[in-house]
Design an enzyme around this catalytic site. Structure first.
Site, PDB file in Angstrom:
ATOM      1  N   GLU A  87       1.459 -20.866  11.611  1.00 58.05           N
ATOM      2  CA  GLU A  87       0.566 -22.023  11.447  1.00 58.05           C
ATOM      3  C   GLU A  87       1.085 -22.976  10.371  1.00 58.05           C
ATOM      4  O   GLU A  87       0.339 -23.492   9.547  1.00 58.05           O
ATOM      5  CB  GLU A  87      -0.877 -21.579  11.187  1.00 58.05           C
ATOM      6  CG  GLU A  87      -1.498 -21.071  12.478  1.00 58.05           C
ATOM      7  CD  GLU A  87      -3.007 -20.924  12.412  1.00 58.05           C
ATOM      8  OE1 GLU A  87      -3.449 -19.825  12.734  1.00 58.05           O
ATOM      9  OE2 GLU A  87      -3.711 -21.875  12.080  1.00 58.05           O
ATOM     10  N   GLY A  88       2.393 -23.167  10.433  1.00 59.64           N
ATOM     11  CA  GLY A  88       3.072 -24.021   9.473  1.00 59.64           C
ATOM     12  C   GLY A  88       3.627 -23.182   8.341  1.00 59.64           C
ATOM     13  O   GLY A  88       2.864 -22.534   7.629  1.00 59.64           O
TER      14      GLY A  88
ATOM     15  N   ARG B 124      -3.446   8.871  -9.397  1.00 59.13           N
ATOM     16  CA  ARG B 124      -2.063   9.329  -9.584  1.00 59.13           C
ATOM     17  C   ARG B 124      -1.794   9.662 -11.060  1.00 59.13           C
ATOM     18  O   ARG B 124      -2.018   8.816 -11.931  1.00 59.13           O
ATOM     19  CB  ARG B 124      -1.110   8.229  -9.125  1.00 59.13           C
ATOM     20  CG  ARG B 124       0.342   8.438  -9.478  1.00 59.13           C
ATOM     21  CD  ARG B 124       0.975   9.503  -8.651  1.00 59.13           C
ATOM     22  NE  ARG B 124       2.429   9.546  -8.865  1.00 59.13           N
ATOM     23  CZ  ARG B 124       3.213  10.527  -8.422  1.00 59.13           C
ATOM     24  NH1 ARG B 124       2.687  11.551  -7.764  1.00 59.13           N
ATOM     25  NH2 ARG B 124       4.501  10.489  -8.627  1.00 59.13           N
ATOM     26  N   LYS B 125      -1.340  10.878 -11.286  1.00 55.59           N
ATOM     27  CA  LYS B 125      -1.074  11.281 -12.664  1.00 55.59           C
ATOM     28  C   LYS B 125       0.438  11.384 -12.923  1.00 55.59           C
ATOM     29  O   LYS B 125       1.164  11.980 -12.147  1.00 55.59           O
ATOM     30  CB  LYS B 125      -1.716  12.634 -12.948  1.00 55.59           C
ATOM     31  CG  LYS B 125      -3.228  12.557 -13.049  1.00 55.59           C
ATOM     32  CD  LYS B 125      -3.802  13.765 -13.782  1.00 55.59           C
ATOM     33  CE  LYS B 125      -5.260  13.549 -14.108  1.00 55.59           C
ATOM     34  NZ  LYS B 125      -6.115  13.451 -12.902  1.00 55.59           N
TER      35      LYS B 125
END
Lengths: 261, 386
Positions: B364-365, B268-269
């Site tokens: 899972e908690g 990305r420029k």
């Protein structure tokens, strides 16, 4: 059924870069892989075995590191692997390569079908499969896209052509070369990978397969490479614009020039 | 890349699962996310590649690669798609009660079909009024001769409806409190076992989440895991072993976000140069990479401790889940930031990573529960050493 699959180790083309100065491939540091077309040959061999029983023997002629390709083939379901390797094979063209592989197959002795990929992604000749059939003097069907039937002594296959396909019946043993339409190669399995790690790869040299020294390596290769060059880049096409009738007439004229000159 | 000194077998698992993630999962992940379909074709690939049985002992048809093998596989598959990987990982959660507490017959009956990938499993504990407070589950199992009759509704069960084998926790004796719960194996097809509607979720949308409903469902006493009254022990010990799996899922998602962000920043420029040349972006990437590696290191340590048979695993298991999931949330959010406006678009892969990461802080908690587990253990250790 005894199935033989011939494979080649090639540079991974998705990783190959071009040297902008010389326009040649930079091969250094490029990982080697099983020729992509050969992965379809392996898969088809394993599928035939799953259907008819028997075993798949995978064969390659190449340098010692080609053993990696053979082990990968075992992880994909092949049973036995033979590496044919000898300095004397260096410089082999397709004639000498197919002679060497045919001698290997003669030594294996029991075979019903020999499967090759349609061509290798580096050389692109598509000659080794047919060459094996010529040296062994057995039938061949190239560009197979489907095996309709295969049983003891007999096979019926579909062969891809530019216009459509042909259905060909043949007795066995038979050499086929396969196109990518024939199947979708499976992923390796963990158990297959474990088996591949511990498998024994047979190593045969020129003497083991009783080669005539004049038929192998550079000596046995009638092909001489005169020059390697990059073809000139294709010129951009021309887009015809305007009234449909005029454009069609112009296109027809241009085509006439191409065809008649 | 940090060298974790993996064994040959572990390297093989990593390499194969990465190949599957790259070639088979990554290309279809966005489509599964969009359609919210269950990834059966991928499950078939995992089954054929022997991945389903990675953590199951060899004598039951698996690879015997333990929690470490499970963590490596989950991490790599989650790099491809956190939702698709869950078909495998949640089966692990449903299988651990059998692995840890099943008797010989139960193991022989269920583990080989799970190892071969013929059947998936699921774990059914959570209810509408019993999430973090698992002790207040209301599903009951009333003894009737050789059978127990189950009644009640489990909520948000991963793989619910798709799995064939369910590890279920139900109350057998209300008066005994925590000692009054029992774990059962219930197979799909048992009369009285039904599934509710498929939930619509923020992330992990290729994964199926459903209610599991018991209505006078008769389960034979041979299907009890361990013995009557051990239900919560079964659940807690299961979580101690399964948390590195969730943590590994988080690491896989985070690693993918880092990979995507690094590649994008390089290409990305803005202001006439790649944004990766700006220190502001470089520092973000450096922090992300360090955090992912720290999380991975703790997950692998926890997995290795469990495989080595260490008894004190609750704390480290909670720690790795806490660190990895918080890391995943932070790193995926940063990846979206680096992508800027593009990152917010569904056409690009990072917003999905951010959505998928969120659940790892919850299930899972919750991470609050993990902190409680860690703190409880700190206090226990202090008392012990006094």
């Amino acid at each position: 059924m005894n199935i033989i699959v011939c494979i080649k180790q090639v540079p991974n083309t998705t990783q190959v870069r071009i040297n902008p100065e010389t326009n040649t491939l930079i091969r250094e540091g490029v990982e080697s892989v099983i020729n992509p077309f050969d992965t379809y040959a392996i898969e088809e061999g394993v599928r035939i075995k799953d259907k008819t029983g028997g075993k798949v023997t995978v064969v390659t002629m190449g340098p010692p590191q080609a053993e990696d390709a053979l082990r990968e083939a075992i992880s994909l379901g092949c049973d036995e692997a033979i590496l044919v390797s000898d300095r004397k094979f260096a410089g082999s063209d397709t004639w000498a390569t197919s002679y060497t592989l045919s001698q290997t197959i003669r030594k294996i002795k029991d075979y019903d079908i020999i499967i090759c990929g349609k061509q290798a992604s580096d050389g692109d000749t598509a000659q080794v499969g047919p060459g094996i059939s010529a040296h062994l003097d057995i039938p061949q069907v190239t560009y197979v896209r489907k095996i309709e039937e295969i049983s003891a002594g007999h096979a019926k296959v579909e062969r891809l052509t530019e216009e459509g396909y042909e259905i060909i019946e043949s007795k066995l043993p038979l050499v086929i070369t396969v196109v990518k339409e024939i199947n979708e190669p499976r992923m390796p399995s963990l158990k297959g990978k474990m088996r591949a790690k511990n498998a024994q790869v047979l190593k045969w040299n020129a003497d083991d397969i009783e080669c005539n020294v004049n038929d192998i390596g550079l000596n046995g290769s009638p092909t001489r490479v005169i020059k390697i060059f990059t073809p000139p880049p294709r010129k951009g096409g021309e887009i015809l614009k305007g009234d449909t009738h005029e454009v069609v007439a112009k296109a027809a004229d241009l085509l006439k020039n191409v065809i008649i000159g | 890349m940090v060298d974790y000194l993996l064994t040959e077998e572990q390297k093989m698992i990593k390499e194969l699962c990465h190949k599957i993630a790259l070639e088979k999962i990554k290309p279809v992940a966005a489509e599964y996310d969009e359609k919210e379909e269950f990834p059966w074709p991928i499950v078939k690939i995992l089954a054929d590649s022997d991945v389903c049985g990675v953590y199951i002992p060899e004598q039951y048809g698996g690879m015997g690669a333990g929690i470490m093998g499970m963590a490596i596989a989950t991490e790599e598959l989650s790099w491809g798609c956190g939702g698709i990987a869950l078909a495998f990982a949640a089966t692990g959660l449903g299988t651990f009660p059998i692995l840890l507490f099943g008797n010989d017959e139960q193991k022989k009956k269920y583990l080989p079909v799970i190892a071969s990938g013929k059947k998936l499993a699921a774990f059914a504990l959570t209810e509408a009024e019993a999430g973090s407070d698992a002790g207040s589950i209301k599903t009951t199992a009333k003894k009737d001769g050789d059978y127990y009759i189950l009644n009640g509704t489990k909520q948000w069960i991963t793989n619910g409806g798709e799995a064939d084998i369910y590890s279920v926790v139900a109350i057998t004796d209300k008066t005994k409190g925590a000692r009054g719960a029992t774990a059962f194996i219930v197979e799909k097809g048992t009369k009285g076992l039904e599934f509710g509607k498929k939930e619509k979720k923020l992330g992990i949308r290729a994964s199926a989440t459903r209610e599991v409903i018991f209505t006078d469902c008769r389960v034979h006493k041979d299907n009890i895991l361990s013995r009557e009254g051990m239900g919560f022990i079964v659940a807690m010990k299961t979580f101690d072993s399964s948390r590195p799996g969730v943590a590994a899922q988080a690491v896989g998602i985070a690693q993918r976000a880092l990979d995507e962000a690094t590649a994008y920043a390089h290409q990305r420029k803005q202001f006439g140069q790649a944004i990766s040349s700006f220190q502001g972006i470089q520092f973000m990437l450096a922090d992300m990479a360090t955090q992912v590696e720290s999380a991975r290191a703790l997950v692998y340590s926890a997995a290795r401790m469990i495989d080595a048979g260490s008894k004190d695993i609750a704390k480290v298991s909670a720690m790795c889940k806490l660190l990895a999931s918080d890391t995943a949330m932070k790193v995926t959010t940063d990846a979206v930031q680096i992508f800027g406006g593009y990152g917010y678009m569904r056409e690009y892969p990072v917003e999905k990573l951010m959505r998928d990461a969120k659940i790892t802080q919850i299930y899972e908690g919750t991470n609050q529960i993990q902190r409680s587990v860690i703190a409880m253990n700190l206090i226990k250790e202090l008392a012990k050493n006094k």
